[in-house]
Design a protein around this motif. Structure first.
Motif, mmCIF file in Angstrom:
data_model
loop_
_atom_site.group_PDB
_atom_site.id
_atom_site.type_symbol
_atom_site.label_atom_id
_atom_site.label_comp_id
_atom_site.label_asym_id
_atom_site.label_seq_id
_atom_site.Cartn_x
_atom_site.Cartn_y
_atom_site.Cartn_z
ATOM 1 N N GLN A 38 0.840 -1.189 0.000
ATOM 2 C CA GLN A 38 0.000 0.000 0.000
ATOM 3 C C GLN A 38 0.888 1.256 0.000
ATOM 4 O O GLN A 38 0.634 2.205 -0.735
ATOM 5 C CB GLN A 38 -0.930 0.007 1.224
ATOM 6 N N LEU A 41 2.381 1.595 -3.392
ATOM 7 C CA LEU A 41 1.366 2.086 -4.316
ATOM 8 C C LEU A 41 1.172 3.593 -4.149
ATOM 9 O O LEU A 41 1.141 4.337 -5.141
ATOM 10 C CB LEU A 41 0.037 1.356 -4.093
ATOM 11 N N GLU A 42 1.075 4.043 -2.913
ATOM 12 C CA GLU A 42 0.904 5.475 -2.659
ATOM 13 C C GLU A 42 2.124 6.262 -3.143
ATOM 14 O O GLU A 42 1.978 7.341 -3.720
ATOM 15 C CB GLU A 42 0.644 5.715 -1.169
ATOM 16 N N GLU A 45 1.932 6.366 -6.908
ATOM 17 C CA GLU A 45 0.898 7.302 -7.338
ATOM 18 C C GLU A 45 1.373 8.742 -7.196
ATOM 19 O O GLU A 45 1.123 9.573 -8.069
ATOM 20 C CB GLU A 45 -0.390 7.077 -6.540
ATOM 21 N N LEU A 48 3.787 9.359 -9.940
ATOM 22 C CA LEU A 48 3.039 9.490 -11.201
ATOM 23 C C LEU A 48 2.428 10.884 -11.311
ATOM 24 O O LEU A 48 2.525 11.530 -12.362
ATOM 25 C CB LEU A 48 1.951 8.427 -11.298
ATOM 26 N N GLN A 49 1.826 11.359 -10.236
ATOM 27 C CA GLN A 49 1.236 12.707 -10.244
ATOM 28 C C GLN A 49 2.305 13.759 -10.507
ATOM 29 O O GLN A 49 2.089 14.709 -11.253
ATOM 30 C CB GLN A 49 0.526 12.988 -8.922
ATOM 31 N N LYS A 52 3.172 13.579 -14.130
ATOM 32 C CA LYS A 52 2.093 14.167 -14.929
ATOM 33 C C LYS A 52 2.180 15.691 -14.885
ATOM 34 O O LYS A 52 2.004 16.356 -15.913
ATOM 35 C CB LYS A 52 0.725 13.715 -14.418
#
Length: 120
Positions: A38, A41-42, A45, A48-49, A52
């Protein structure tokens, strides 16, 4: 409270208790693994942000540079046209100067000829 959790195990065979202990250990291990995943994953993420946002910023910068480049191209085109016009105007004026210089030379010759005639 933990005594209440352990109370249901009373009277079970040592073999069953061993299996329960193994299963509980496995559950604890899986819970820790789940927490780690978890967290991964966080973290992914968040990365990824961030990527982006970076891509979006680069797109915006590229668009700005493209607009600026277009503006500079238009400015260069305008300057090139002005240069061509000035060059043409210069050629016209040089041509006029040459014509007038020819006329001046012709007039000087005429004056010299007339002066010679007057002297005679």
């Amino acid at each position: 409270m933990s005594w209440a959790i352990e109370e249901w195990k009373e009277g079970l065979s040592p073999r069953v208790l061993q299996k329960i202990h193994e299963l509980e250990s496995q559950v604890d291990k899986l819970k820790k693994e789940r927490q780690q995943r978890q967290f991964q994953l966080e973290s992914l993420e968040a990365a990824l942000q961030k990527q982006k946002q970076k891509v979006e910023n680069e797109k915006n910068e590229a668009a700005t540079l493209k607009r600026e480049n277009q503006s500079l191209m238009e400015l260069c085109d305008g300057l090139e046209k002005a240069k061509q016009k000035i060059s043409h105007d210069l050629q016209v004026k040089e041509s006029q100067v040459n014509i007038q210089s020819g006329q001046l030379n012709s007039s000087k010759k005429d004056i010299e000829r007339l002066e010679q005639e007057l002297k005679r």
